[in-house]
Write an enzyme that holds these catalytic residues in place. Sequence first.
Site, PDB file in Angstrom:
ATOM      1  N   TYR A 143       0.720   0.770  19.662  1.00  0.00           N
ATOM      2  CA  TYR A 143      -0.012   0.679  18.399  1.00  0.00           C
ATOM      3  C   TYR A 143       0.959   0.728  17.216  1.00  0.00           C
ATOM      4  O   TYR A 143       0.844  -0.061  16.264  1.00  0.00           O
ATOM      5  CB  TYR A 143      -1.011   1.821  18.309  1.00  0.00           C
ATOM      6  CG  TYR A 143      -1.838   1.840  17.047  1.00  0.00           C
ATOM      7  CD1 TYR A 143      -2.890   0.947  16.866  1.00  0.00           C
ATOM      8  CD2 TYR A 143      -1.567   2.763  16.029  1.00  0.00           C
ATOM      9  CE1 TYR A 143      -3.655   0.970  15.709  1.00  0.00           C
ATOM     10  CE2 TYR A 143      -2.323   2.787  14.874  1.00  0.00           C
ATOM     11  CZ  TYR A 143      -3.372   1.897  14.715  1.00  0.00           C
ATOM     12  OH  TYR A 143      -4.123   1.916  13.570  1.00  0.00           O
ATOM     13  N   ASP A 150     -14.290 -13.123  15.068  1.00  0.00           N
ATOM     14  CA  ASP A 150     -13.265 -12.669  16.002  1.00  0.00           C
ATOM     15  C   ASP A 150     -11.927 -13.142  15.447  1.00  0.00           C
ATOM     16  O   ASP A 150     -11.646 -14.347  15.422  1.00  0.00           O
ATOM     17  CB  ASP A 150     -13.521 -13.264  17.390  1.00  0.00           C
ATOM     18  CG  ASP A 150     -12.482 -12.864  18.423  1.00  0.00           C
ATOM     19  OD1 ASP A 150     -11.479 -12.216  18.053  1.00  0.00           O
ATOM     20  OD2 ASP A 150     -12.670 -13.220  19.607  1.00  0.00           O
ATOM     21  N   SER A 178      -0.951   1.592   8.740  1.00  0.00           N
ATOM     22  CA  SER A 178      -0.872   2.996   9.139  1.00  0.00           C
ATOM     23  C   SER A 178       0.536   3.497   8.852  1.00  0.00           C
ATOM     24  O   SER A 178       1.502   2.711   8.870  1.00  0.00           O
ATOM     25  CB  SER A 178      -1.179   3.146  10.630  1.00  0.00           C
ATOM     26  OG  SER A 178      -0.849   4.437  11.105  1.00  0.00           O
ATOM     27  N   LYS A 180       1.541  -2.092  14.196  1.00  0.00           N
ATOM     28  CA  LYS A 180       1.486  -1.800  12.763  1.00  0.00           C
ATOM     29  C   LYS A 180       2.829  -2.086  12.089  1.00  0.00           C
ATOM     30  O   LYS A 180       2.868  -2.550  10.942  1.00  0.00           O
ATOM     31  CB  LYS A 180       1.079  -0.337  12.545  1.00  0.00           C
ATOM     32  CG  LYS A 180      -0.376  -0.072  12.880  1.00  0.00           C
ATOM     33  CD  LYS A 180      -1.329  -0.952  12.081  1.00  0.00           C
ATOM     34  CE  LYS A 180      -2.789  -0.583  12.278  1.00  0.00           C
ATOM     35  NZ  LYS A 180      -3.719  -1.463  11.526  1.00  0.00           N
TER      36      LYS A 180
END
Length: 281
Positions: free
Chosen positions: A146, A55, A133, A150
């Site tokens: 998100y 984790d 990304s 990134k």
Amino acid sequence: MSTGASVVLLTGAASGIGAATARAFADDGWTVYATDVRTEFPADIPERCRCLELDVTDSEQVEAVVDHIIEEAGRLDCLVNNAGYGVAGPVEDVSSDDVREQFDVLVHGPHRLAQAVLPEMREHGGRIITVSSVLGHTASPGLGAYSAGKAAVESLSDAVRIEVAGADDIHISLVEPAWVETGFADGALESLRDADRTPTYDRTYDALEDGWVLTGGPLATTPEAVAATVLAAATDDPPKARYPVGAFATFVRWTHWLPARLQDPIHRGFGRASALLGRWL
């Protein structure tokens, strides 16, 4: 005792890009430590890799896993930060708790791992590769949280690359796909189900649920293409700082240099047009 083969630690390896990357490194003769918060790996991964639970939000577990690999394998040549997931929805509608939890995986996880592996890599050299990304450069409506995660990990990686340059044989690279054929969209859509929706954003929700904002539709690439790019970042001499995956990812990345008055209509128009196409196809 050293295994002789180069050793890679890979996070988020139980599915999608991570599983494909584990296979690519194993095919190339690496000793692969495939890790994930889940312990259910595809059947072939435990046959070819050494699988561990990890984790990335647990600092003690991060340190324990890195120590275990170095003790068992005698070296650690490459870290691939791949663990991640997407929280979807307009920024106004996404809870702060959801954003914080996502940042803990996307940003703080790679930070913890970098801190854990850099002392070993400083002794023998190594590479840190983060699967980012193109949204780290260019935000998309409905994926603002998100995109922010990134963007943050891109800046973090850039800083580490500059800080370690020249002093040690350590190299930092970012792999930047656009859309990939994985379970990412399903997970992101799950986050929408219980969301309180502001009516202003109906078109944004339509683009998320019916369009290609999450899936990429026919523009999506394969996990194997991303995996091949990650392996290139691990073996190129010298490696590049950034590796866009595919022509469309390169195009999306460079739209970042357009002025906002041109960028914004492109992003809005893509979501709306793909939602219409999604209903027809």
